[in-house]
Design a protein around this motif. Sequence first.
Motif, PDB file in Angstrom:
ATOM      1  N   CYS A  10      20.440  41.398  16.914  1.00  0.00           N
ATOM      2  CA  CYS A  10      19.875  40.069  16.638  1.00  0.00           C
ATOM      3  C   CYS A  10      19.263  39.459  17.902  1.00  0.00           C
ATOM      4  O   CYS A  10      19.094  38.250  17.991  1.00  0.00           O
ATOM      5  N   SER A  48      15.383  42.422  13.715  1.00  0.00           N
ATOM      6  CA  SER A  48      16.395  42.410  12.660  1.00  0.00           C
ATOM      7  C   SER A  48      15.888  43.335  11.551  1.00  0.00           C
ATOM      8  O   SER A  48      14.721  43.752  11.548  1.00  0.00           O
ATOM      9  N   ASP A  51      12.919  41.703  10.136  1.00  0.00           N
ATOM     10  CA  ASP A  51      11.701  41.901  10.938  1.00  0.00           C
ATOM     11  C   ASP A  51      11.080  43.258  10.622  1.00  0.00           C
ATOM     12  O   ASP A  51       9.867  43.374  10.444  1.00  0.00           O
ATOM     13  N   LEU A 112      10.621  37.741  14.779  1.00  0.00           N
ATOM     14  CA  LEU A 112      11.064  36.370  15.057  1.00  0.00           C
ATOM     15  C   LEU A 112      11.008  36.054  16.554  1.00  0.00           C
ATOM     16  O   LEU A 112      10.570  34.970  16.954  1.00  0.00           O
ATOM     17  N   GLN A 121      16.460  31.364  19.163  1.00  0.00           N
ATOM     18  CA  GLN A 121      17.293  30.872  18.059  1.00  0.00           C
ATOM     19  C   GLN A 121      18.766  31.186  18.317  1.00  0.00           C
ATOM     20  O   GLN A 121      19.086  32.235  18.869  1.00  0.00           O
ATOM     21  N   ARG A 159      12.118  31.295   6.795  1.00  0.00           N
ATOM     22  CA  ARG A 159      12.897  32.527   6.906  1.00  0.00           C
ATOM     23  C   ARG A 159      14.328  32.265   7.403  1.00  0.00           C
ATOM     24  O   ARG A 159      15.101  33.216   7.558  1.00  0.00           O
ATOM     25  N   GLU A 160      14.661  31.006   7.658  1.00  0.00           N
ATOM     26  CA  GLU A 160      15.973  30.715   8.250  1.00  0.00           C
ATOM     27  C   GLU A 160      17.135  31.197   7.375  1.00  0.00           C
ATOM     28  O   GLU A 160      18.129  31.694   7.881  1.00  0.00           O
ATOM     29  N   ASP A 163      17.582  34.728   8.060  1.00  0.00           N
ATOM     30  CA  ASP A 163      18.091  34.942   9.422  1.00  0.00           C
ATOM     31  C   ASP A 163      19.585  34.613   9.506  1.00  0.00           C
ATOM     32  O   ASP A 163      20.338  35.277  10.214  1.00  0.00           O
ATOM     33  N   TRP A 166      21.529  37.391   7.848  1.00  0.00           N
ATOM     34  CA  TRP A 166      21.525  38.542   8.757  1.00  0.00           C
ATOM     35  C   TRP A 166      22.541  38.344   9.888  1.00  0.00           C
ATOM     36  O   TRP A 166      23.360  39.222  10.175  1.00  0.00           O
TER      37      TRP A 166
END
Length: 241
Positions: A10, A48, A51, A112, A121, A159-160, A163, A166
Amino acid sequence: MLKDSQLDLCGRVDFARTTPLLARDEAFSFACAGCGGCCRGREDIVLSGFDLWRIAGRLRLPPQTVARAFCRASIGQVSHLPVLRLAPVREERNNCPFLTENHCAIHDAEPLVCALYPLAQEISREGEVSYFLQPTGCGGRVIEAKVEDYLARYDVPAREKTDVRWAQTCMDLEDVVEPLDAALEPPLRRRMQAKLWQALYFKFDYEKEFLPQLEENLVWLGAELQKLTDYQQRRNTYRKK
Ligand code: SF4
Ligand code: SF4
């Protein structure tokens, strides 16, 4: 430049964040001369599974083919989980494999890490998403923006949810995989790693939604890890006899 040992799943790094978290409506600024250096010599662009799935869809290639062609794969020293990152092309001034004449060839499927830069992030175990500014050390034109506007440029808020799923998946898996890593014999450990790669990165169809496939893969992975655990226990019992 980060060392391999500092990189983990990540995009997580095993050193502490040094700058404060930013509120969504907070303004930040950074200097940039537009040299394109962000896309050169980077060893820290960690992908990720989401991604990779997005890039696979952009290139219309299976995720594993994309990973073999453009990425470097390893196992995280901290997480014990797969780490996939873009592999700079040595023969081309260490450029990112997707850099073409100062443009990103996968612009609408950028990882990302690239979409956020110079923000980064952070996701808590509870699923709270925060952002902070990475020190760039660059000079040039000063760019000012509000965090929410900067994120909206690449539709990051959309996309949060993925994420977060994930990140939480990885945090949960770390707790499972670390003791298994210690308990399994080397051939079984390698089988476990192959199954982790499948579940997190490769067992995806880019024409189908990512999250339902991830959920399905995690159920499959749970059963596969249980089989390996049972097999190891049978071997241990047999040896003691
Ligand atoms: S942030 Fe720095 S390295 Fe990246 S393009 Fe701007 S000046 Fe170049
Ligand atoms: S994926 Fe695109 S934005 Fe990211 S480093 Fe490569 S060329 Fe640059």
